[in-house]
Design a protein around this motif. Structure first.
Motif, PDB file in Angstrom:
ATOM      1  N   GLU A 143     -10.609  20.141  30.109  1.00  0.00           N
ATOM      2  CA  GLU A 143     -11.123  20.585  28.810  1.00  0.00           C
ATOM      3  C   GLU A 143     -11.953  21.850  28.952  1.00  0.00           C
ATOM      4  O   GLU A 143     -11.811  22.798  28.170  1.00  0.00           O
ATOM      5  CB  GLU A 143     -11.964  19.467  28.189  1.00  0.00           C
ATOM      6  CG  GLU A 143     -12.581  19.814  26.851  1.00  0.00           C
ATOM      7  CD  GLU A 143     -13.534  18.733  26.347  1.00  0.00           C
ATOM      8  OE1 GLU A 143     -14.485  19.073  25.609  1.00  0.00           O
ATOM      9  OE2 GLU A 143     -13.343  17.553  26.716  1.00  0.00           O
ATOM     10  N   VAL A 144     -12.842  21.883  29.952  1.00  0.00           N
ATOM     11  CA  VAL A 144     -13.692  23.054  30.179  1.00  0.00           C
ATOM     12  C   VAL A 144     -12.846  24.257  30.568  1.00  0.00           C
ATOM     13  O   VAL A 144     -13.068  25.388  30.095  1.00  0.00           O
ATOM     14  CB  VAL A 144     -14.738  22.734  31.260  1.00  0.00           C
ATOM     15  CG1 VAL A 144     -15.492  23.998  31.660  1.00  0.00           C
ATOM     16  CG2 VAL A 144     -15.706  21.668  30.772  1.00  0.00           C
ATOM     17  N   ALA A 145     -11.861  24.037  31.454  1.00  0.00           N
ATOM     18  CA  ALA A 145     -11.013  25.137  31.915  1.00  0.00           C
ATOM     19  C   ALA A 145     -10.217  25.749  30.766  1.00  0.00           C
ATOM     20  O   ALA A 145     -10.129  26.979  30.630  1.00  0.00           O
ATOM     21  CB  ALA A 145     -10.064  24.643  33.004  1.00  0.00           C
ATOM     22  N   MET A 146      -9.643  24.911  29.914  1.00  0.00           N
ATOM     23  CA  MET A 146      -8.827  25.418  28.817  1.00  0.00           C
ATOM     24  C   MET A 146      -9.677  26.086  27.735  1.00  0.00           C
ATOM     25  O   MET A 146      -9.149  26.769  26.861  1.00  0.00           O
ATOM     26  CB  MET A 146      -8.004  24.278  28.210  1.00  0.00           C
ATOM     27  CG  MET A 146      -6.921  23.731  29.135  1.00  0.00           C
ATOM     28  SD  MET A 146      -5.737  25.000  29.664  1.00  0.00           S
ATOM     29  CE  MET A 146      -4.932  25.417  28.123  1.00  0.00           C
ATOM     30  N   ALA A 147     -11.002  25.877  27.790  1.00  0.00           N
ATOM     31  CA  ALA A 147     -11.885  26.554  26.843  1.00  0.00           C
ATOM     32  C   ALA A 147     -12.198  27.975  27.285  1.00  0.00           C
ATOM     33  O   ALA A 147     -12.748  28.766  26.516  1.00  0.00           O
ATOM     34  CB  ALA A 147     -13.181  25.763  26.673  1.00  0.00           C
ATOM     35  N   SER A 148     -11.842  28.338  28.530  1.00  0.00           N
ATOM     36  CA  SER A 148     -12.099  29.681  29.059  1.00  0.00           C
ATOM     37  C   SER A 148     -11.141  30.682  28.416  1.00  0.00           C
ATOM     38  O   SER A 148      -9.927  30.456  28.344  1.00  0.00           O
ATOM     39  CB  SER A 148     -11.905  29.695  30.576  1.00  0.00           C
ATOM     40  OG  SER A 148     -11.792  31.016  31.060  1.00  0.00           O
ATOM     41  N   ASP A 149     -11.665  31.812  27.942  1.00  0.00           N
ATOM     42  CA  ASP A 149     -10.824  32.837  27.322  1.00  0.00           C
ATOM     43  C   ASP A 149      -9.772  33.354  28.297  1.00  0.00           C
ATOM     44  O   ASP A 149      -8.627  33.602  27.911  1.00  0.00           O
ATOM     45  CB  ASP A 149     -11.693  34.004  26.838  1.00  0.00           C
ATOM     46  CG  ASP A 149     -12.578  33.612  25.661  1.00  0.00           C
ATOM     47  OD1 ASP A 149     -12.242  32.622  24.978  1.00  0.00           O
ATOM     48  OD2 ASP A 149     -13.602  34.293  25.434  1.00  0.00           O
TER      49      ASP A 149
END
Length: 813
Positions: free
Chosen positions: A781-787
């Motif tokens: 979830e955190v990784a996919m939130a990265s631009d």
């Protein structure tokens, strides 16, 4: 399971001791002159008409937990209690027990309930106790009635009323549930015509509705229920001339859909409408009279039910549609109410579901005048009630229905055939009750002077000691007129008990005041109530009436607040064996039984832990015994740590400190939000961490002592007896109730962090800071939130994820 009598924790020894200490020291006594910020914590006062069970005590425990925490947080807490002692519950209970006097029954129940509440460790400022059936209270209920009378808000009128044949009294509309008495759900309510007293709550309809926007800390469902009950609608009043009626009288209707006027193919009158008898032709008179008599026996709720088959009869009369001159028949049907609008409707079956059902049943014309966005319908199989384009509507054809509504109203007003209007579902509050056990209405009936108020200095009008209806007691009703001195008759109706409960929260500010209902300065200091807790069954009744009272008192210059309750919480009910807990159902657990076996603290925690506080919950002995074991474990951790067996080494004091700090934050927030079940779960987690610390050989040093005191303080609102005892045995000299609430240490609560390398197809795209031990799901979830990562996927999802905890996550497109 009983709390072990041979272990160190014996609640039966501890609990009476601390209850006496709290009482002697006046722990919950509120100081009107305190410089501390105020917090007014209130639970709805109860009917003292039966036996108390631990199920009834659920909301009282909630209020006590919050009051204890707020007090430790430095607030001056007002936490009072009283008794809604007048009304049918007490009178009916007394009658079922051989007709003993309701006052005797009520006072006995109050004494018993007070003992049981104290036994559960629930603290109130008993110096402020109010009892609505006592003259020192109902004197001021009568005073407030006269205030309303002086302000034109109390009046007497003949009206069809809801009559409960069991209680032999009138019910307010709000007290009729599905056509039955709210106290006797198997008893159908009757309709009768009586002269009654009303409060003009409709004068406040707009403010009661509009000010719901201010109540953002109330449950949405309660605000919605009040919105629907007030039922404000905008539309037009339209005159339909009655064919052949002498004097050229018209039938006035109210509609929220003037855009559908061209679709009116018949008219419907409520059975109670005064024109019914006049316009009915001889051919239909017998059938109409028979139908009207039958309809008057049905409740408004039943008549409006969508599940009932529509019924009605023609009158033989006709009206003219003002917009097209069409002659349309007039019917009588019980789905139209005299108490809403004008008691008459134009029926547009193509665009109203009830009218459609009626027209289908009786073969009446159905004409489309609003076409949906998809175009005109050739055959209507159901009413279309949405917006659209006007059709078959003469000069208005082609207009959208919203614009068409305005144009039709303007045309009606220009021709004198109608006018813009606002209507309400809300009716004036019927307050008369034909029973003994209630506050007398301080009015005298004089043949010369009419209705004469009893002078305020002569209040209270006392209830006679003899228990029988006031109308049958000449010693009560025989009096002299305060105005002319001639023989007169006292009003023999008593007031609805909901009047008593519409202002009791104000009396708590100055309960011993002998000169006025409440001291305005003190009421302004404490009001509004910061937290109000009680059952959702009062969403329309008590809560709406209380809001009305406060607004009237605000307008009278007696109160600054215009709303009584800032935050409202509706607790769920406690069930046992699938039924709501009660002694009469045979599934009740009495406070005495609980305290003798498991102790009050165990019951308090279990009531809060059993489930979300707003939901109904099931009481089980197994669940209660689990809480007993938890308390015994806490006792050993705090006072008998040597009893914890060391199983290994490697205890980390940082983990202990972190968990203690995190628990302070979580429990504080969850107590304040009344999420007690999750607060208990957090306390259990802290106890587990503390036990692991000792089992792993952790030192009992300053960090341990800090964690112990945090645990005891946080648990105190839930289990105050045990926590006070542990606090004392820890060597603390001040009483725990007087200590300060733990402060949140954000630095200590912070989780350790690592840098997580984020790869896409093996190439580094980002480096992110995450807590140690982050799960794969959270890491993704955190990784996919990265631009940077999102840009590489362009809206797609990874087909494969490779995760190395605390080091790396590789996403494969």
């Amino acid at each position: 399971m009983s709390a072990s009598r041979h272990s160190g924790y014996v609640p039966q020894d501890i609990e009476p001791k601390w209850q006496k200490v709290w009482t002697d020291r006046g722990v919950m006594r509120a100081d009107d002159n305190s410089s501390k910020p105020k917090f007014y914590d209130l639970v709805m006062y109860p009917y003292p008409s039966g036996d108390l069970t631990v199920g009834h005590a659920r909301n009282y425990v909630m209020g006590d937990v919050l009051a204890r925490m707020k007090r430790m947080q430095g607030f001056e807490v007002l936490h009072p209690f009283g008794w809604d002692a007048f009304g049918l519950p007490a009178e009916n209970a007394a009658m079922k027990r051989g007709g003993i006097h309701p006052e005797t029954w009520t006072i006995e129940n109050i004494a018993k309930a007070k003992r049981e509440l104290k036994m559960l460790g629930i603290l109130y400022d008993w110096d402020r106790e109010v009892t609505s059936c006592m003259p020192d209270y109902y004197r001021w209920t009568e005073w407030l009635f006269l205030l309303f009378y002086e302000r034109g808000l109390a009046y007497r009128a003949m009206a069809p009323v809801n009559w409960c044949p069991v209680d032999k009294t009138v019910l307010a509309n709000e007290q009729v549930i599905n056509g039955r008495c709210w106290r006797h759900l198997d008893v159908e309510v009757e309709k009768r015509d009586l002269e009654q007293w009303f409060f003009k709550i409709t004068d406040y309809a707009d403010r009661l509705l509009d000010d719901l926007e201010l109540l953002d800390k109330w449950p949405h469902k309660v605000r919605l229920m009040q919105t629907n009950w007030i039922g404000r609608s905008q539309g037009a009043e339209v005159e339909f001339p009655i064919v052949g009626l002498a004097g050229g009288e018209s039938l006035r209707i109210y509609t929220t859909r003037p855009d559908t006027l061209f679709g009116a193919t018949f008219m419907v009158l409520a059975p109670e409408h005064p024109l019914v008898e006049r316009i009915t032709t001889d051919k239909y008179r017998a059938k109409v009279r028979e139908y009207v008599a039958k309809a008057r026996k049905a409740s408004d709720i039943d008549r409006l039910s969508t599940e009932r088959e529509k019924s009605g009869v023609p009158t033989g009369a006709f009206a003219l549609n003002p917009v097209n001159g069409e002659k349309i028949p007039i019917w009588v049907a019980d789905y139209v109410l005299m108490t809403y609008g004008t008691g008459a409707i134009m029926a547009v079956p193509a665009h109203d579901e009830r009218d459609f059902e009626f027209a289908e049943r009786f073969g009446l014309p159905i004409r489309e005048v609003i076409a949906p966005p998809t175009g005109s319908q050739r055959e209507l199989r159901a009413a279309y009630v949405g917006p659209g384009v006007m059709v078959n509507s003469g000069e208005f054809d082609g207009l959208d229905s919203v614009a068409g509504t305005e144009r039709v109203i303007a045309a009606l007003e220009a021709k004198g055939q109608g006018k813009r209007a606002v209507k309400y579902r809300l009716r004036d509050w019927l307050i008369s009750r034909q029973r003994y056990w209630g506050s007398p209405i301080p009015i005298v009936h004089c043949e010369v002077d009419g209705l004469v108020p009893v002078p305020m200095e002569q209040l209270p009008v006392l209830l006679p000691k003899e228990y029988k209806p006031l109308s049958e007691n000449p010693d009560f009703w025989r009096t002299t007129c305060p105005k002319c001195g001639r023989e007169a008759r006292r009003e023999t109706d008593t007031m609805d008990t909901f009047i008593d409960s519409s202002w009791y929260f104000l009396r708590y500010a100055s309960p011993h005041d002998t000169t006025q209902p409440f001291d305005s300065e003190l009421a302004n200091h404490w009001m509004p109530v910061d937290q109000y807790t009680g059952g959702v069954e009062h969403a329309i009744l008590h809560l709406l009436y209380s809001r009305f009272f406060v607004k009237v008192l605000h307008d009278a210059g007696m109160l600054e607040a215009s709303e009584p309750f800032v935050r409202l919480f509706n607790q769920g009910m406690v069930k046992r064996f699938g039924q709501v807990m009660s002694k009469s159902a045979g599934n009740g657990v009495s406070p005495d039984e609980l305290v003798d076996k498991q102790g009050a603290d165990a019951g308090r925690i279990y009531e809060m832990f059993i489930g979300p506080p707003e939901e109904d919950v099931e009481w089980t002995d197994a669940g209660l015994n689990g809480v007993v074991r938890f308390l015994q474990r806490v006792w050993r951790l705090v006072l008998e740590p040597d009893s914890i067996v060391v199983e290994g080494g490697g205890a980390d004091v940082v983990i202990l400190n972190r968990k203690a700090a995190q628990t302070v934050k979580k429990v504080t927030e969850h107590y304040d939000e009344l999420r007690f079940n999750t607060a208990v779960a957090a306390l259990m987690e802290l106890a587990n961490t503390m036990q692991s610390h000792l089992q792993n050989g952790g030192a009992r040093d300053a960090d341990w002592n800090s964690a112990v005191r945090i645990l005891v303080k946080l648990l105190n609102p839930l289990a105050p007896h045990m926590c006070e005892e542990m606090w004392e045995r820890l060597g603390e000299r001040s009483m725990l109730a007087d200590s300060t609430w733990p402060e949140y240490d954000a630095a200590a609560a912070a989780e350790p962090e690592v840098t997580l390398v984020v790869q896409v197809a093996g190439k580094v795209r980002d480096r992110l800071t995450v807590p140690v031990g982050t799960s794969e799901e959270k890491a993704l979830e955190v990784a996919m939130a990265s631009d940077r990562v999102r840009a590489a996927f362009d809206g797609r999802k990874p087909s494969k994820v490779v995760y190395v905890p605390d080091r790396l996550i590789n996403l494969v497109p």
